[in-house]
Design a protein around this motif. Structure first.
Motif, short mmCIF file in Angstrom:
data_model
loop_
_atom_site.label_atom_id
_atom_site.label_comp_id
_atom_site.label_asym_id
_atom_site.label_seq_id
_atom_site.Cartn_x
_atom_site.Cartn_y
_atom_site.Cartn_z
N SER A 1 58.39 34.34 43.75
CA SER A 1 57.57 33.68 42.72
C SER A 1 57.15 32.29 43.17
CB SER A 1 58.36 33.59 41.41
OG SER A 1 58.76 34.87 40.95
N LEU A 2 58.09 31.53 43.74
CA LEU A 2 57.77 30.19 44.25
C LEU A 2 56.79 30.27 45.43
CD1 LEU A 2 61.35 28.62 44.12
CD2 LEU A 2 59.39 27.96 42.69
N LEU A 3 56.98 31.28 46.29
CA LEU A 3 56.10 31.44 47.43
C LEU A 3 54.66 31.73 46.99
CD1 LEU A 3 55.60 31.84 50.48
CD2 LEU A 3 56.28 34.24 50.18
N ALA A 4 54.50 32.63 46.03
CA ALA A 4 53.16 32.96 45.54
C ALA A 4 52.52 31.75 44.89
CB ALA A 4 53.25 34.12 44.55
N TRP A 5 53.30 31.00 44.11
CA TRP A 5 52.78 29.78 43.48
C TRP A 5 52.32 28.79 44.55
CZ3 TRP A 5 56.22 25.70 40.56
CH2 TRP A 5 55.39 24.73 40.00
N LEU A 6 53.13 28.60 45.59
CA LEU A 6 52.79 27.67 46.65
C LEU A 6 51.51 28.09 47.37
CD1 LEU A 6 53.50 25.25 48.48
CD2 LEU A 6 54.88 26.81 49.86
N VAL A 7 51.42 29.38 47.70
CA VAL A 7 50.24 29.88 48.40
C VAL A 7 48.98 29.67 47.56
CG1 VAL A 7 49.10 32.00 49.19
CG2 VAL A 7 51.47 31.56 49.81
N LEU A 8 49.06 29.96 46.27
CA LEU A 8 47.90 29.83 45.40
C LEU A 8 47.55 28.36 45.13
CD1 LEU A 8 48.78 32.63 42.84
CD2 LEU A 8 46.81 32.62 44.38
N TYR A 9 48.58 27.54 44.94
CA TYR A 9 48.33 26.15 44.57
C TYR A 9 47.80 25.33 45.75
CZ TYR A 9 49.06 21.65 42.27
OH TYR A 9 48.88 20.42 41.70
N ALA B 1 39.64 44.60 40.20
CA ALA B 1 39.16 43.23 40.04
C ALA B 1 38.75 42.63 41.39
CB ALA B 1 40.26 42.38 39.40
N GLN B 2 39.52 42.90 42.44
CA GLN B 2 39.22 42.32 43.75
C GLN B 2 37.92 42.88 44.32
OE1 GLN B 2 39.94 39.82 45.08
NE2 GLN B 2 40.34 39.87 47.26
N ARG B 3 37.66 44.14 44.10
CA ARG B 3 36.42 44.74 44.58
C ARG B 3 35.21 44.10 43.92
NH1 ARG B 3 36.68 51.13 44.37
NH2 ARG B 3 34.60 50.80 45.24
N ARG B 4 35.39 43.56 42.72
CA ARG B 4 34.31 42.88 42.01
C ARG B 4 34.31 41.37 42.28
NH1 ARG B 4 31.90 45.07 37.73
NH2 ARG B 4 31.98 43.10 36.56
N GLY B 5 35.28 40.89 43.05
CA GLY B 5 35.36 39.47 43.32
C GLY B 5 35.95 38.66 42.18
N ASP B 6 36.68 39.32 41.28
CA ASP B 6 37.27 38.64 40.11
C ASP B 6 38.68 38.17 40.45
OD1 ASP B 6 34.96 39.18 38.71
OD2 ASP B 6 35.75 40.97 37.74
N GLY B 7 38.79 37.20 41.36
CA GLY B 7 40.09 36.74 41.81
C GLY B 7 40.91 36.08 40.72
N ASP B 8 40.24 35.37 39.80
CA ASP B 8 40.97 34.70 38.72
C ASP B 8 41.62 35.71 37.78
OD1 ASP B 8 40.11 31.64 38.88
OD2 ASP B 8 38.38 32.87 39.39
N LEU B 9 40.89 36.78 37.46
CA LEU B 9 41.45 37.83 36.61
C LEU B 9 42.60 38.52 37.32
CD1 LEU B 9 41.42 39.64 34.10
CD2 LEU B 9 39.68 41.04 35.24
N LEU B 10 42.43 38.79 38.61
CA LEU B 10 43.48 39.46 39.39
C LEU B 10 44.77 38.65 39.37
CD1 LEU B 10 42.92 40.83 43.00
CD2 LEU B 10 44.95 39.55 42.41
N VAL B 11 44.68 37.37 39.72
CA VAL B 11 45.87 36.53 39.79
C VAL B 11 46.45 36.30 38.40
CG1 VAL B 11 46.71 34.22 40.35
CG2 VAL B 11 45.18 35.41 41.92
N GLY B 12 45.57 36.07 37.42
CA GLY B 12 46.05 35.86 36.05
C GLY B 12 46.81 37.06 35.52
N ILE C 1 40.13 34.54 45.99
CA ILE C 1 39.68 33.19 45.71
C ILE C 1 39.82 32.90 44.22
CG2 ILE C 1 37.74 31.58 45.82
CD1 ILE C 1 36.68 33.25 48.18
N VAL C 2 40.50 31.81 43.89
CA VAL C 2 40.75 31.44 42.50
C VAL C 2 40.02 30.14 42.20
CG1 VAL C 2 42.53 30.91 40.79
CG2 VAL C 2 43.02 32.53 42.63
N GLY C 3 39.23 30.14 41.14
CA GLY C 3 38.48 28.95 40.76
C GLY C 3 38.90 28.36 39.44
N SER C 4 39.85 29.01 38.75
CA SER C 4 40.27 28.56 37.43
C SER C 4 41.53 27.72 37.53
CB SER C 4 40.51 29.76 36.51
OG SER C 4 41.67 30.46 36.92
N SER C 5 42.09 27.37 36.38
CA SER C 5 43.30 26.55 36.33
C SER C 5 44.57 27.40 36.36
CB SER C 5 43.28 25.71 35.05
OG SER C 5 43.23 26.55 33.90
N VAL C 6 44.47 28.69 36.65
CA VAL C 6 45.63 29.58 36.61
C VAL C 6 46.78 29.10 37.50
CG1 VAL C 6 46.43 31.88 37.27
CG2 VAL C 6 44.44 31.64 35.82
N PRO C 7 46.53 28.73 38.78
CA PRO C 7 47.67 28.28 39.60
C PRO C 7 48.31 26.99 39.09
CG PRO C 7 45.81 28.91 40.99
CD PRO C 7 45.30 28.86 39.57
#
Length: 314
Positions: free
Chosen positions: A281-289, A230-241, A95-101
């Protein structure tokens, strides 16, 4: 006939341990000198986890093992956004809550696309210089984007992630840790590159195949460890970033080092695998966005996507 295998295994172990200490030491020194958490997350962790790719590909290019150099970078880029993001998504939805995507993901795609064009046309010194300029420009943009909006969770996740394993910082100890980590990374990279080239020769396969599979998996281990932690701690934004930043720097900085360290002859890679790297790369961006998350079903699809890229490198 199998004597290079111990060198590959030793290289993987030393490289992984060295990169881990390099990232830890650099992050703690940054904390000691008051560097903001967001800059640590965007730049230091992103570049630090890409250090194995940089070192392995640079040494391989300087030795004339261009297939390993490019195969490693392309393979790592695909691994990060399929296998590693997929494994993290199977542990729990990312789960991503930041502006990273919205901000970092397009920059990553642009860097990967530029690298793909350079690798398809011939990655020589001119292309290396262009990618070096792109590295500087991307770093400036990342630092400018570090001015986060109110409520963005990424700075807090970086601070929490760093303090989880950090004790009071002693500059002398962390400086030694960083230097030793760099030395171990260099030694491990040399063993992995030499052993990988010898294994390719013994097995009669292309060095590019070894670079895309064994070497890329080995150099992506720091990203995997960081992602799982990071995922075990729920830090999805750090993981994706971290994964997006790693792919960006793999492409522009890693590509620049390969181009500039090579022996003058432009290095090329086949169109199918380069197209797969851009598509992933485009697929990951689409999934996240789309929903700012990666579900378990989407994670499973990313794992299948990785398997689908393997035949393209032959």
């Amino acid at each position: 006939m199998l004597w290079p295998l111990p060198a590959v295994v030793a290289g993987l172990v030393i490289l992984t341990a060295g990169a881990d200490q390099l990232v830890a030491g650099a992050g703690r020194l940054a904390r000691r000198f008051g560097v903001s958490p967001i800059v640590v997350g965007v730049v230091i962790i992103g570049i630090g986890t890409s250090a194995p790719e940089f070192v392995v590909s640079t040494i391989a290019a300087a030795r004339g093992d261009a297939g390993i150099a490019l195969g490693n970078l392309v393979g790592s880029n695909i691994l990060n956004l399929t296998l590693i993001l997929g494994i993290a998504g199977l542990i729990a939805p990312v789960i991503v809550g930041s502006s990273v995507p919205r901000r970092e993901a397009p920059l990553m795609v642009a860097g990967v696309l530029l690298f793909a064009v350079a690798a398809a046309a011939g990655l020589g010194r001119v292309a290396g210089a262009v990618l070096a300029f792109a590295t500087a420009a991307a770093t400036v943009l990342l630092l400018r984007n570090a001015r986060v909006e109110s409520g963005d969770p990424l700075p807090g996740e970086v601070s929490s992630f760093r303090e989880m394993a950090e004790k009071p910082v002693r500059t002398s100890i962390e400086s030694v840790r960083t230097v030793l980590g760099l030395v171990a990374t260099l030694v491990g990279a040399q063993l992995l590159t030499t052993g990988g080239a010898d294994v390719a020769g013994h097995l009669g396969v292309s060095p590019t195949v070894i670079g895309f599979t064994v070497v890329a998996l080995g150099t992506s281990l720091p990203e995997l460890f960081t992602a799982v932690q990071a995922q075990r701690r729920g830090d999805g934004d750090l993981l994706v970033g971290n994964l997006l930043g790693s792919n960006l720097f793999n492409s522009v900085a890693g590509g620049a080092l390969v181009g500039l360290a090579g022996r003058g002859e432009p290095t090329r890679l086949g169109y199918p695998v380069l197209a797969a790297m851009v598509a992933v790369s485009l697929l990951a961006w689409l999934v996240l966005y789309r929903r700012y998350r990666v579900t378990r079903a989407e994670a499973s699809f990313l794992l299948v996507a990785y398997l689908m890229t393997l035949p393209l490198i032959g």
